[in-house]
Design an enzyme around this catalytic site. Structure first.
Site, mmCIF file in Angstrom:
data_model
loop_
_atom_site.group_PDB
_atom_site.id
_atom_site.type_symbol
_atom_site.label_atom_id
_atom_site.label_comp_id
_atom_site.label_asym_id
_atom_site.label_seq_id
_atom_site.Cartn_x
_atom_site.Cartn_y
_atom_site.Cartn_z
ATOM 1 N N GLY A 1 -23.697 1.973 -0.143
ATOM 2 C CA GLY A 1 -24.240 3.334 -1.601
ATOM 3 C C GLY A 1 -23.823 3.741 -1.671
ATOM 4 O O GLY A 1 -24.085 4.982 -2.050
ATOM 5 N N TYR B 1 0.757 -1.353 -0.053
ATOM 6 C CA TYR B 1 0.145 0.046 0.241
ATOM 7 C C TYR B 1 1.509 1.434 0.259
ATOM 8 O O TYR B 1 1.483 1.372 0.889
ATOM 9 C CB TYR B 1 -0.971 -0.140 1.106
ATOM 10 C CG TYR B 1 -1.572 -1.107 1.150
ATOM 11 C CD1 TYR B 1 -1.869 -2.219 0.310
ATOM 12 C CD2 TYR B 1 -2.710 -1.268 2.769
ATOM 13 C CE1 TYR B 1 -3.172 -2.446 0.712
ATOM 14 C CE2 TYR B 1 -3.423 -2.701 2.446
ATOM 15 C CZ TYR B 1 -3.705 -3.371 1.793
ATOM 16 O OH TYR B 1 -4.368 -4.602 1.615
ATOM 17 N N GLY C 1 -18.231 -4.329 0.253
ATOM 18 C CA GLY C 1 -17.731 -3.664 -1.324
ATOM 19 C C GLY C 1 -17.203 -2.848 -2.091
ATOM 20 O O GLY C 1 -17.259 -2.087 -2.339
ATOM 21 N N SER D 1 -12.600 -5.680 2.450
ATOM 22 C CA SER D 1 -13.933 -5.085 1.501
ATOM 23 C C SER D 1 -15.441 -5.893 2.437
ATOM 24 O O SER D 1 -16.445 -6.357 0.751
ATOM 25 C CB SER D 1 -13.454 -5.735 0.239
ATOM 26 O OG SER D 1 -12.170 -5.139 -0.496
#
Length: 330
Positions: free
Chosen positions: A211, A56, A205, A202
């Site tokens: 949302g 990362y 998602g 995750s």
């Protein structure tokens, strides 16, 4: 409140994926001071399980977490990973030979500014190196006092068994969420059998289940579109419909979509009989607090059953390269 992942490894009931970056190269990155403030806030409210990796930011993320550890080492359980060379933009491969494992650990320890890593993961399996050899090298780190516990990411059930026979594995980290359930066929029940904790990455998602991602919201250079077929424009539209039940459950319970998704994972952990500690990433304080609050939520059986229908309706695979994830090797 803590969760016993495995053996004597206790962590907060939800962690923080501290990648602190964005998927679009053109987007504004998080300033280091802002990122450090987010990390400190997480620890302040009890999210003390911090997850990072050497890949990362090519080490910059570990250095950031190191700034947190400099003042709060005794409060934090830090997990980091080795095993991906190149970058996350598709120019990547896995490496797991002994010399590389030992060198990566020393480099991570230096960047983190600590003398021991609480949970050290193999980020991806090197197809050219037997997992026994890689884990054997990792076991040397435990013997030397440089790592307390070992973990594996995106491994199959058989790979976990082979690794666990070399040295106890404390945790498996793989993608697992309302719309990514392939791990339930093999690795999850095997982890439960062996007493290995599960750390879903995750779990929201990459924003879609919460949302915050919608058709038209991703730029052309967004890595999700390039590496993960379900984020293509056509698939996103279909998946918005597929995940509509999350909104319905959120409205019926008064929870956020993210809290519903995380509470579903907690329900799955109880169903499979193993500790589950998701590590959602976020750049906002209020989301960290909401994610932590989700650990106190118990969904009804009806709501869980409704959410169980989501994955079957999702369009697109979770990885462009099926061998990069465990399901491609099962």
């Amino acid at each position: 409140m803590t969760v016993l992942l495995s053996d004597d490894l206790r962590v907060s009931p939800v962690g923080l994926g501290a990648i602190m970056s964005v998927y679009s190269p053109a987007a504004k990155p998080v300033e280091p001071a802002e990122a450090l403030d987010i990390l400190n806030y997480a620890v302040d409210i009890g999210v003390t399980f911090i997850d990072t990796a050497d890949v990362y930011g090519h080490g910059a993320n570990e250095e950031l977490v190191g700034r947190l550890l400099a003042d709060r080492r005794t409060e934090v359980t830090v997990a980091t990973k080795f095993g991906i060379t190149g970058d996350l933009q598709g120019n990547r491969r896995a490496r797991g030979d002994r010399a590389y494992v030992l060198a990566c650990a020393d480099a991570s320890l230096k960047r983190l500014g600590t003398d021991v890593i609480d949970l050290y993961y193999m980020h991806r399996l090197d197809p050219e190196v037997p997992i026994e050899d890689t884990v054997g090298a990792m076991a040397e780190l435990v013997a030397a006092g440089k790592a307390r516990h070992l973990g594996l990411s995106e491994v199959t059930a058989s790979e976990l068994r082979r690794a666990h026979a070399v040295h106890p594995i404390a945790a498996v980290q793989s993608e697992w969420s309302v719309w990514s359930r392939d791990v339930e066929s093999g690795i999850v029940p095997t982890a439960a059998e062996l007493g290995v904790g599960f750390v879903p990455y995750s779990p929201l998602g990459r924003g879609f289940l919460a949302g915050t991602v919608s058709p038209g919201s991703l730029t052309a250079d967004d890595l999700r579109r390039a590496l993960m077929p379900r984020y293509s424009e056509d698939n996103l539209s279909a998946n918005l419909t597929a995940t509509g039940v999350i909104t319905t459950v959120a409205e019926e319970t008064g929870l956020t979509r993210a809290q519903v998704s995380l509470a579903w994972l907690n329900a799955k952990g109880r169903e499979f009989g193993l500790p589950v500690v998701p590590i959602p990433g976020t750049r906002r304080r209020q989301y960290i607090a909401q994610n932590l609050a989700s650990t106190q939520v118990v969904l009804t059986e009806e709501h869980v059953a409704a959410l169980d229908t989501v994955a079957d309706a999702v369009a697109g695979a979770r990885s462009r390269d099926p061998h990069w994830i465990s399901s491609g090797r099962e």
